[in-house]
Design an enzyme around this catalytic site. Structure first.
Site, PDB file in Angstrom:
ATOM      1  N   ASN A 133       0.872  -1.174   0.000  1.00 48.29           N
ATOM      2  CA  ASN A 133       0.000   0.000   0.000  1.00 48.29           C
ATOM      3  C   ASN A 133       0.911   1.227   0.000  1.00 48.29           C
ATOM      4  OD1 ASN A 133      -1.810   2.027   0.459  1.00 48.29           O
ATOM      5  ND2 ASN A 133      -2.380   1.377   2.537  1.00 48.29           N
TER       6      ASN A 133
ATOM      7  N   LYS B 288       0.072   4.257  -0.358  1.00 45.94           N
ATOM      8  CA  LYS B 288      -0.577   5.466   0.182  1.00 45.94           C
ATOM      9  C   LYS B 288      -0.321   6.645  -0.765  1.00 45.94           C
ATOM     10  CE  LYS B 288      -0.202   3.335   4.653  1.00 45.94           C
ATOM     11  NZ  LYS B 288      -0.131   3.470   6.103  1.00 45.94           N
TER      12      LYS B 288
ATOM     13  N   HIS C 288      -9.634   1.344   4.772  1.00 49.18           N
ATOM     14  CA  HIS C 288      -8.342   1.477   5.454  1.00 49.18           C
ATOM     15  C   HIS C 288      -8.503   2.442   6.635  1.00 49.18           C
ATOM     16  CE1 HIS C 288      -4.214   2.727   6.243  1.00 49.18           C
ATOM     17  NE2 HIS C 288      -3.873   1.559   5.730  1.00 49.18           N
TER      18      HIS C 288
ATOM     19  N   GLU D 178      -6.821   4.847   7.628  1.00 52.40           N
ATOM     20  CA  GLU D 178      -6.634   6.273   7.304  1.00 52.40           C
ATOM     21  C   GLU D 178      -7.883   6.839   6.630  1.00 52.40           C
ATOM     22  OE1 GLU D 178      -2.894   5.699   5.312  1.00 52.40           O
ATOM     23  OE2 GLU D 178      -2.021   5.192   7.257  1.00 52.40           O
TER      24      GLU D 178
ATOM     25  N   GLU E  61      -5.643  -4.779  10.568  1.00 51.86           N
ATOM     26  CA  GLU E  61      -4.602  -3.774  10.766  1.00 51.86           C
ATOM     27  C   GLU E  61      -4.888  -2.997  12.049  1.00 51.86           C
ATOM     28  OE1 GLU E  61      -2.553  -2.697   6.853  1.00 51.86           O
ATOM     29  OE2 GLU E  61      -4.365  -1.501   6.902  1.00 51.86           O
TER      30      GLU E  61
ATOM     31  N   GLY F  19       2.240   2.353  10.698  1.00 56.22           N
ATOM     32  CA  GLY F  19       3.182   3.460  10.534  1.00 56.22           C
ATOM     33  C   GLY F  19       3.882   3.860  11.815  1.00 56.22           C
TER      34      GLY F  19
ATOM     35  N   SER G  60       3.269  -2.092  10.304  1.00 53.93           N
ATOM     36  CA  SER G  60       4.716  -2.169  10.516  1.00 53.93           C
ATOM     37  C   SER G  60       5.314  -3.547  10.160  1.00 53.93           C
ATOM     38  CB  SER G  60       5.075  -1.762  11.946  1.00 53.93           C
ATOM     39  OG  SER G  60       4.652  -0.426  12.179  1.00 53.93           O
TER      40      SER G  60
HETATM   41  P1  PGA Z   1       2.686   0.336   7.641  1.00 51.68           P
HETATM   42  O1  PGA Z   1       1.244   0.570   6.984  1.00 51.68           O
HETATM   43  O2  PGA Z   1       3.235  -0.932   7.069  1.00 51.68           O
HETATM   44  O3  PGA Z   1       3.482   1.555   7.246  1.00 51.68           O
HETATM   45  O4  PGA Z   1       2.480   0.248   9.121  1.00 51.68           O
HETATM   46  C1  PGA Z   1       0.372  -0.517   6.755  1.00 51.68           C
HETATM   47  C2  PGA Z   1      -0.928  -0.031   6.176  1.00 51.68           C
HETATM   48  O5  PGA Z   1      -1.371   1.069   6.512  1.00 51.68           O
HETATM   49  O6  PGA Z   1      -1.550  -0.725   5.357  1.00 51.68           O
END
Ligand code: PGA
Length: 254
Positions: free
Chosen positions: A9, A11, A97, A99, A169, A175, A215
């Site tokens: 992803n 983003k 997601h 976000e 998630e 993140g 992560s």
């Molecule tokens: P990350 O994000 O691997 O940077 O923690 C995962 C995601 O948001 O799908």
């Protein structure tokens, strides 16, 4: 058996040029890898160019969009429809997601419409679910997951559910560099599979892939994927560098 599913992803990262440069380094790095679904979700703006590049390489890497409107067309300024995604070669779409939920205020009822619309248009939904730190600390992880699964899949028929991929998630792990332990991930995944079994029967639930996200890195992918109910990963930060995502895609799975 469930085929491992490794998804990047990106983003709001990478221009078209940067996306193409990524592929140039990434595709040779995963050459020969078989029996895994490898998916990249670039920004909308890079889908077309990446789709053409993958076609030229006759490559099995598939593309996903990071969001979608549920209607086919209309007065929805700034939105992208499933028909448009089909034209661009997106086989998958990330929906709900965290976000999207937390920064842009997407609610479960809208996410549910997107899931069924994606299925109707032949695009595989990757439905994201997961609790915040506050919800976990209050002991509400399972009830949050139950609500998100129930509402996200409210209108998905038993025939269609196998087209859906789920992604657990935990919001506190996205993140932040703070990964859920393999045991925490397994516990949540087993719970979600149990929910699927009660809705659709256990034979069907056994076929549905549940990804872990938050992560994931080359150094922890193997131990997460070794857990029986962890069927893949949705990777943000560590999927921005070709070597790093290749390390995850090619990791040993016990
Ligand atoms: P990350 O994000 O691997 O940077 O923690 C995962 C995601 O948001 O799908």
């Amino acid at each position: 058996m469930r085929k491992p599913f490794l998804a990047a992803n990106w983003k709001m990262n990478k221009t078209v040029k940067e996306g193409l440069e990524f592929l140039e380094a990434f595709l040779p790095a995963i050459k020969g890898i078989e029996g895994r679904d490898v998916v990249i979700a670039p920004p909308f703006t890079a889908l077309h160019a990446l789709s053409n590049a993958l076609e030229r390489e006759s490559c099995s890497v598939a593309l996903a969009a990071q969001n979608m409107h549920h209607e086919e067309k209309g007065a929805y300024t700034g939105e992208i429809s499933p028909v448009m995604l089909n034209e661009l070669g997106a086989r998958w779409v990330i929906l709900g997601h965290s976000e999207r939920r937390h920064i842009f205020g997407e609610q479960d009822d809208v996410i549910s419409k997107k899931v069924t619309s994606a299925i109707r248009h032949g695009i595989g939904p990757i439905l994201c679910i997961g609790e915040t730190l506050e919800q976990r600390e209050a002991g509400n992880t399972f009830s949050v997951l139950r609500n998100q699964v129930d509402s996200g899949l409210a209108d998905v028929s038993p025939d269609d559910i196998v087209k859906v991929v789920l992604a657990y998630e935990p919001v506190w792990a996205i993140g932040t560099g703070k990964t859920a332990s393999p045991e925490q991930a397994q516990e949540a995944h087993a719970f979600v599979r149990g929910l699927l079994a009660s809705k659709y029967g256990s034979a069907v639930a056994e076929q549905i892939r549940i990804l872990y996200g938050g992560s994931v890195k080359p150094s922890n992918a193997s131990e997460l994927l070794a857990k029986p109910d962890v069927d893949g990963a949705l990777v943000g930060g560590a999927a921005l560098e070709p070597d790093s995502f290749a390390g995850i895609v090619t990791c040993q799975i016990a």
